[in-house]
Design a protein around this motif. Structure first.
Motif, PDB file in Angstrom:
ATOM      1  N   PHE A  38      39.102  -1.382  28.272  1.00  0.00           N
ATOM      2  CA  PHE A  38      38.461  -2.008  27.120  1.00  0.00           C
ATOM      3  C   PHE A  38      37.386  -1.063  26.598  1.00  0.00           C
ATOM      4  CE2 PHE A  38      35.487  -4.798  24.986  1.00  0.00           C
ATOM      5  CZ  PHE A  38      36.298  -5.745  24.392  1.00  0.00           C
ATOM      6  N   TRP A  44      30.767   2.431  25.352  1.00  0.00           N
ATOM      7  CA  TRP A  44      31.011   2.062  26.761  1.00  0.00           C
ATOM      8  C   TRP A  44      32.427   1.511  26.913  1.00  0.00           C
ATOM      9  CZ3 TRP A  44      32.186  -3.063  27.336  1.00  0.00           C
ATOM     10  CH2 TRP A  44      31.623  -3.972  26.428  1.00  0.00           C
ATOM     11  N   GLY A  81      36.119 -16.241  15.164  1.00  0.00           N
ATOM     12  CA  GLY A  81      35.668 -16.800  16.434  1.00  0.00           C
ATOM     13  C   GLY A  81      34.776 -18.009  16.200  1.00  0.00           C
ATOM     14  N   ASP A  83      31.915 -18.505  17.065  1.00  0.00           N
ATOM     15  CA  ASP A  83      30.520 -18.130  16.765  1.00  0.00           C
ATOM     16  C   ASP A  83      30.371 -17.605  15.350  1.00  0.00           C
ATOM     17  OD1 ASP A  83      32.004 -15.833  17.184  1.00  0.00           O
ATOM     18  OD2 ASP A  83      30.446 -14.798  18.323  1.00  0.00           O
ATOM     19  N   ALA A  85      31.988 -14.994  14.165  1.00  0.00           N
ATOM     20  CA  ALA A  85      32.392 -13.594  14.080  1.00  0.00           C
ATOM     21  C   ALA A  85      33.754 -13.508  13.391  1.00  0.00           C
ATOM     22  CB  ALA A  85      32.484 -12.979  15.477  1.00  0.00           C
ATOM     23  N   ARG A 119      41.096 -15.871  23.931  1.00  0.00           N
ATOM     24  CA  ARG A 119      40.597 -14.640  23.333  1.00  0.00           C
ATOM     25  C   ARG A 119      41.748 -13.758  22.883  1.00  0.00           C
ATOM     26  NH1 ARG A 119      36.130 -10.531  25.743  1.00  0.00           N
ATOM     27  NH2 ARG A 119      36.084  -9.203  23.898  1.00  0.00           N
ATOM     28  N   GLY A 127      36.711  -2.660  20.769  1.00  0.00           N
ATOM     29  CA  GLY A 127      36.404  -4.004  21.243  1.00  0.00           C
ATOM     30  C   GLY A 127      36.181  -5.041  20.156  1.00  0.00           C
ATOM     31  N   TYR A 128      35.666  -4.624  19.014  1.00  0.00           N
ATOM     32  CA  TYR A 128      35.358  -5.639  17.995  1.00  0.00           C
ATOM     33  C   TYR A 128      36.601  -6.288  17.396  1.00  0.00           C
ATOM     34  CZ  TYR A 128      35.582  -1.705  14.507  1.00  0.00           C
ATOM     35  OH  TYR A 128      35.940  -0.634  13.723  1.00  0.00           O
ATOM     36  N   MET A 131      38.776 -10.516  19.438  1.00  0.00           N
ATOM     37  CA  MET A 131      37.961 -11.673  19.054  1.00  0.00           C
ATOM     38  C   MET A 131      37.854 -12.703  20.185  1.00  0.00           C
ATOM     39  SD  MET A 131      36.123 -13.063  16.777  1.00  0.00           S
ATOM     40  CE  MET A 131      36.415 -11.884  15.446  1.00  0.00           C
ATOM     41  N   LYS A 132      36.617 -12.978  20.560  1.00  0.00           N
ATOM     42  CA  LYS A 132      36.372 -14.004  21.584  1.00  0.00           C
ATOM     43  C   LYS A 132      36.427 -15.399  20.942  1.00  0.00           C
ATOM     44  CE  LYS A 132      32.349 -12.106  23.052  1.00  0.00           C
ATOM     45  NZ  LYS A 132      31.256 -11.848  24.025  1.00  0.00           N
ATOM     46  N   TYR A 133      36.596 -16.404  21.780  1.00  0.00           N
ATOM     47  CA  TYR A 133      36.691 -17.811  21.341  1.00  0.00           C
ATOM     48  C   TYR A 133      37.418 -17.923  19.995  1.00  0.00           C
ATOM     49  CZ  TYR A 133      31.915 -16.126  22.229  1.00  0.00           C
ATOM     50  OH  TYR A 133      30.830 -15.367  22.551  1.00  0.00           O
ATOM     51  N   PHE A 190      27.346  -7.362  28.828  1.00  0.00           N
ATOM     52  CA  PHE A 190      28.636  -7.476  29.514  1.00  0.00           C
ATOM     53  C   PHE A 190      28.400  -7.785  30.997  1.00  0.00           C
ATOM     54  CE2 PHE A 190      32.510  -6.329  31.590  1.00  0.00           C
ATOM     55  CZ  PHE A 190      33.515  -6.479  30.647  1.00  0.00           C
TER      56      PHE A 190
HETATM   57  N1  LIG Z   1      33.678 -14.044  18.699  1.00  0.00           N
HETATM   58  C1  LIG Z   1      33.226 -12.812  19.010  1.00  0.00           C
HETATM   59  N2  LIG Z   1      34.089 -11.912  19.489  1.00  0.00           N
HETATM   60  C2  LIG Z   1      33.670 -10.665  19.798  1.00  0.00           C
HETATM   61  C3  LIG Z   1      32.332 -10.265  19.586  1.00  0.00           C
HETATM   62  C4  LIG Z   1      31.437 -11.252  19.080  1.00  0.00           C
HETATM   63  O1  LIG Z   1      30.240 -11.024  18.887  1.00  0.00           O
HETATM   64  N3  LIG Z   1      31.919 -12.520  18.810  1.00  0.00           N
HETATM   65  N4  LIG Z   1      31.940  -8.968  19.872  1.00  0.00           N
HETATM   66  C5  LIG Z   1      33.006  -7.959  19.947  1.00  0.00           C
HETATM   67  C6  LIG Z   1      32.580  -6.701  20.538  1.00  0.00           C
HETATM   68  S1  LIG Z   1      31.743  -5.626  19.543  1.00  0.00           S
HETATM   69  C7  LIG Z   1      32.894  -6.348  21.824  1.00  0.00           C
HETATM   70  S2  LIG Z   1      32.558  -4.810  22.446  1.00  0.00           S
HETATM   71  C8  LIG Z   1      33.533  -7.300  22.738  1.00  0.00           C
HETATM   72  C9  LIG Z   1      32.678  -7.559  23.960  1.00  0.00           C
HETATM   73  O2  LIG Z   1      33.373  -8.347  24.867  1.00  0.00           O
HETATM   74  P1  LIG Z   1      32.644  -9.034  26.095  1.00  0.00           P
HETATM   75  O3  LIG Z   1      31.547  -9.912  25.567  1.00  0.00           O
HETATM   76  O4  LIG Z   1      33.703  -9.773  26.822  1.00  0.00           O
HETATM   77  O5  LIG Z   1      32.049  -7.926  26.902  1.00  0.00           O
HETATM   78  O6  LIG Z   1      33.819  -8.545  22.113  1.00  0.00           O
HETATM   79  C10 LIG Z   1      34.185  -8.469  20.756  1.00  0.00           C
HETATM   80  N5  LIG Z   1      34.573  -9.793  20.303  1.00  0.00           N
END
Ligand SMILES: Nc1nc2c(c(=O)[nH]1)N[C@H]1C(S)=C(S)[C@@H](COP(=O)(O)O)O[C@H]1N2
Ligand SMILES: [Mo]
Length: 204
Positions: A38, A44, A81, A83, A85, A119, A127-128, A131-133, A190
């Protein structure tokens, strides 16, 4: 850190015949595990993360196409996401076999800190794009409709790690220097998330 809903609730919208909401349908897809590195754009990396979930390709072909009917022109996915994002990915990049909708990491359920309950994981991209959540996917034909959350130059439409597409308009190495001050704080975040997860696992 948002208080993410712990149940999957994923909307497929945009240039589709019909918007659909995905809740439990993913369970009908074959489960996969995939080990990948990742790379955060700030420089990083984390090696050998073992993601568990479903191939995005299977999800798209088996659920999105028949149920939502995306337009043939919708070659871009807008990912959102919980949040707030947002980012984009070309559909053809999302259909690569290493792209997952992940609900597990390193053998444990995916924590909220790392993007649970679901995710998007695209390991060939910075990484961006992961997308989380993940709560919404908008099928779209026009990249200019996308409004990045931060500065526009920070979001490259493809962001392929191999080609060092860190951002728009400047060579990758320039971003390497620009992002250097951000490395420590993002690594800290992280690690904090990882520690919280292992503590929670220890308790449970
Ligand atoms: N929903 C959401 N997804 C996101 C982000 C975020 O701020 N919100 N940040 C991104 C970035 S820049 C990175 S490097 C990774 C970080 O993943 P981690 O929090 O599991 O380390 O998530 C990505 N996905
Ligand atoms: Mo990042």
């Amino acid at each position: 850190m948002p208080k993410a809903a712990n149940k999957i609730h994923l909307q497929i919208v945009g240039e589709v015949n019909q918007s659909v909401t995905i809740r439990s349908e993913l369970a009908s897809l074959p489960r996969v595990e995939l080990v990948s590195d990742f790379h955060c754009v700030t420089t990083w990396s984390h090696k050998s993360l073992r993601w568990g979930g479903y191939r995005f390709r299977d999800f798209y072909n088996t659920i999105v196409v028949p149920q939502a009917g995306p337009s043939a022109d919708a070659t871009i996915l807008l990912l959102k996401g919980q949040d707030g994002a947002r980012t984009t990915l070309l559909l053809k990049d999302a259909l690569h076999e290493n792209v997952l909708l992940a609900d597990r990491l390193n053998g444990a359920p995916l924590s909220v800190e790392h993007g649970g309950p679901l995710r998007f994981v695209a390991p060939s991209h910075y990484g961006y794009k992961s997308m989380k959540y993940l709560c919404k996917i908008e099928c779209c034909s026009d990249y200019s409709r996308f409004r990045p959350a931060g500065f526009g130059f920070m979001d490259h439409p493809r962001a392929r790690v191999e080609l060092e597409e860190r951002g728009k308009g400047l060579p990758g190495w320039v971003f390497r220097f620009l992002y250097r001050p951000l490395v420590r704080p993002t690594i800290k975040l992280f690690e904090k998330a990882t520690n919280e997860r292992s503590e929670a696992a220890g308790r449970g």
